[in-house]
Design a protein around this motif. Structure first.
Motif, short mmCIF file in Angstrom:
data_model
loop_
_atom_site.label_atom_id
_atom_site.label_comp_id
_atom_site.label_asym_id
_atom_site.label_seq_id
_atom_site.Cartn_x
_atom_site.Cartn_y
_atom_site.Cartn_z
N TRP A 67 45.97 20.98 4.11
CA TRP A 67 46.26 22.18 3.31
C TRP A 67 45.19 22.40 2.24
O TRP A 67 44.71 23.52 2.04
CB TRP A 67 47.64 22.02 2.68
N GLU A 68 44.81 21.34 1.55
CA GLU A 68 43.79 21.47 0.51
C GLU A 68 42.46 21.91 1.10
O GLU A 68 41.72 22.69 0.48
CB GLU A 68 43.61 20.14 -0.24
N ALA A 69 42.13 21.43 2.31
CA ALA A 69 40.88 21.81 2.95
C ALA A 69 40.86 23.32 3.25
O ALA A 69 39.85 24.00 3.00
CB ALA A 69 40.69 21.01 4.24
N VAL A 70 41.97 23.84 3.76
CA VAL A 70 42.05 25.28 4.07
C VAL A 70 41.98 26.11 2.79
O VAL A 70 41.24 27.10 2.72
CB VAL A 70 43.34 25.60 4.85
N CYS A 71 42.72 25.71 1.76
CA CYS A 71 42.70 26.46 0.49
C CYS A 71 41.31 26.46 -0.11
O CYS A 71 40.84 27.48 -0.62
CB CYS A 71 43.70 25.83 -0.49
N ALA A 72 40.63 25.31 -0.05
CA ALA A 72 39.28 25.22 -0.62
C ALA A 72 38.30 26.08 0.18
O ALA A 72 37.42 26.73 -0.40
CB ALA A 72 38.81 23.77 -0.64
N ALA A 73 38.44 26.10 1.50
CA ALA A 73 37.54 26.90 2.34
C ALA A 73 37.69 28.38 2.04
O ALA A 73 36.70 29.12 1.93
CB ALA A 73 37.82 26.62 3.82
N ILE A 74 38.93 28.85 1.89
CA ILE A 74 39.17 30.27 1.60
C ILE A 74 38.69 30.62 0.20
O ILE A 74 38.07 31.66 -0.02
CB ILE A 74 40.66 30.60 1.78
#
Length: 477
Positions: A261-268
């Motif tokens: 989840w943190e990876a997706v939020c950071a990417a966006i």
């Protein structure tokens, strides 16, 4: 001649959607109008609409005011005054019209208030003020209840968010969860949310709102970054933390790990910062990647003006353009170039994967440091509660700890973002050429850029010639 009046009905909540409450009000109002020998000519119905919330526009109420001012109706009949107004400003707008037209009629089923007299207006203002206070009190109690539910990790009412079962909002919907994970992987691989939104719209995914023709971009983004995916409980859009400084965990099943989840939020978030105001959309695989063999300018894809329906030629080509600062002397039909580059890239990544093996997923090396820091913060807060330290001491020590905590959390998010992005971008070796071209164009470009920095297209000379792969020069990383 009978006076022509409008009947106004309203109810704040109609969970069943059957409009039974406003129907009962209408019946009682029609009976009262008949007793007064008035003729009801228009029903103004605001069903499932609040009169207390300031941001809510009551369309029928506004229409009724316009009709009153225009003289289309000679008065208003309502079930109760609080059906008409719960905000003093709405009542004053109605009173202003009665000032302008003194002969207007007004009646309610539950009480006898005459807006045509000074005493009646004073009584109406008092009644609306009490109704407004009652709504404030109810709102305060509801907010307190929702906060208590949030602190306990319980879900509020309403329909289940996308990803969980409609009949049990605590249980994951396996099919919806699969689509969410696939979309998150695409985001990490460089696919635009707009591309995902279009596909979901076509496939009916994401629980689009009833009656909407197009799913909103922010709706898809929220689904993919919703803290609920990792069981984090939110309140007013923010992650709720307990007394121990840790996020409050909900009672539902998760869909993602915190790292995912943190990876997706950071990417966006990173994409919004680095690509703000820029369009990520591309129609052709090598646009901006291909370069002219003569002037070395970037080449972009464009519609082939010489293509005719039914011919074997591709519908697009890569053309060096003078408009973009190039020489305009090099162009090539796009389809065979794309297929050649796809074959070369997939072969290279296949060979590299065979040589290096499967990468082992690593854990963030500073995890224990973050855990220790979180424990320090909790101990400081507990020490102040136990009067072991003063509030002044706490407020001197806490900001530095919180700043260090936030920096470590950001570092952790970046670490897993890069790891998950590498996984999403670097596993193309097993794709066939057909599977490659079935991917979204953003994903295709990410795979190509994983292996190449550019593709140089050399001039082929005058006249019609067969496609010559030797004139296409990939520049490998």
């Amino acid at each position: 001649m009978a006076r022509k009046v409008g009947i106004y009905t309203r109810i704040s909540r109609d969970d069943e959607g059957e409009a039974l409450g406003v129907a009962r009000q209408r019946t009682d109002c029609e009976r009262l109008a008949d007793l007064r020998t008035w003729q009801p000519v228009k029903i103004y119905e605001d069903n499932d609409v609040s009169a207390f919330k300031r941001n809510v526009v009551r369309d029928e109420f506004e229409l009724m005011l316009k009709d009153l001012r225009a003289g289309l109706i000679d008065g208003v009949v309502a079930y109760d005054l609080d059906r008409l107004a719960r905000q003093p400003r709405d009542l004053e707008r109605l009173i202003e019209i009665f000032d302008e037209r003194p002969r207007l009629e007004f009646a309610t089923v539950t009480n006898d208030v005459n807006l045509g007299t000074a005493d009646g207006r004073t009584m109406a203002r008092v009644m609306v003020a009490f109704a407004n206070k009652s709504s404030h009190d109810t709102s305060r109690r509801i907010k307190r209840k929702h906060l208590e539910l949030a602190q306990q990790g319980k879900a509020n009412g309403g329909p289940a968010p996308y990803g969980w079962l409609k009949d049990d909002r605590n249980k994951v919907d396996p099919e919806a969860a699969k689509h969410i994970r696939e979309a998150q992987k695409e985001v990490l691989a460089g696919v635009r949310i707009g591309t995902i939104r279009t596909r979901w719209q076509e496939q009916g995914l994401g629980n689009p709102r009833q009656g909407t023709k197009r799913m909103a971009h922010h709706h898809v983004e929220h689904i993919l970054t919703n803290p609920r995916l990792v069981r984090y409980r939110t309140y007013h859009g923010e992650i709720l933390h307990g007394d121990d400084g840790q996020p409050v965990m909900g009672e539902w099943d998760p869909i993602n790990t915190v790292e995912e989840w943190e990876a997706v939020c950071a990417a966006i978030a990173e994409r919004k910062q680095t690509k703000a105001g820029q369009s990520l959309a591309r129609r052709y695989l090598l646009s901006g990647i291909a370069r002219c063999g003569l002037c070395k300018s970037k080449i972009r894809g464009q519609v082939n003006q010489q293509w005719k329906p039914g011919s074997q030629a591709a519908q697009y080509k890569y053309q060096c353009s003078k408009v973009n600062g190039g020489c305009g002397k090099v162009g090539r039909v796009g389809d065979p170039v794309d297929k050649l580059i796809a074959r070369l890239v997939l072969k290279e990544q296949r060979e590299k994967a065979a040589a290096t093996g499967v990468p082992v997923e690593a854990r963030w090396p500073r995890e224990r440091e973050l855990e220790g820091l979180l424990q320090d913060i909790v101990q400081l807060i507990e020490a102040e509660k136990a009067k072991a330290i003063t509030v002044s001491t706490l407020l001197q020590l806490l900001p530095a700890k919180e700043q260090e905590r936030d920096a470590l959390k950001l570092e952790r998010a970046r670490f897993y973002k890069e790891q998950k992005q590498a996984e999403a971008k670097g596993n193309a070796g097993d794709l066939t050429e057909e599977e490659f071209f079935a991917l979204p164009i953003e994903r295709q470009r990410e795979i190509v850029l994983h292996s190449l920095t550019a593709v140089v297209i050399h001039p082929a000379g005058r006249g019609k010639r067969k496609f010559d792969p030797d004139l296409i020069d990939p520049v490998w990383r």
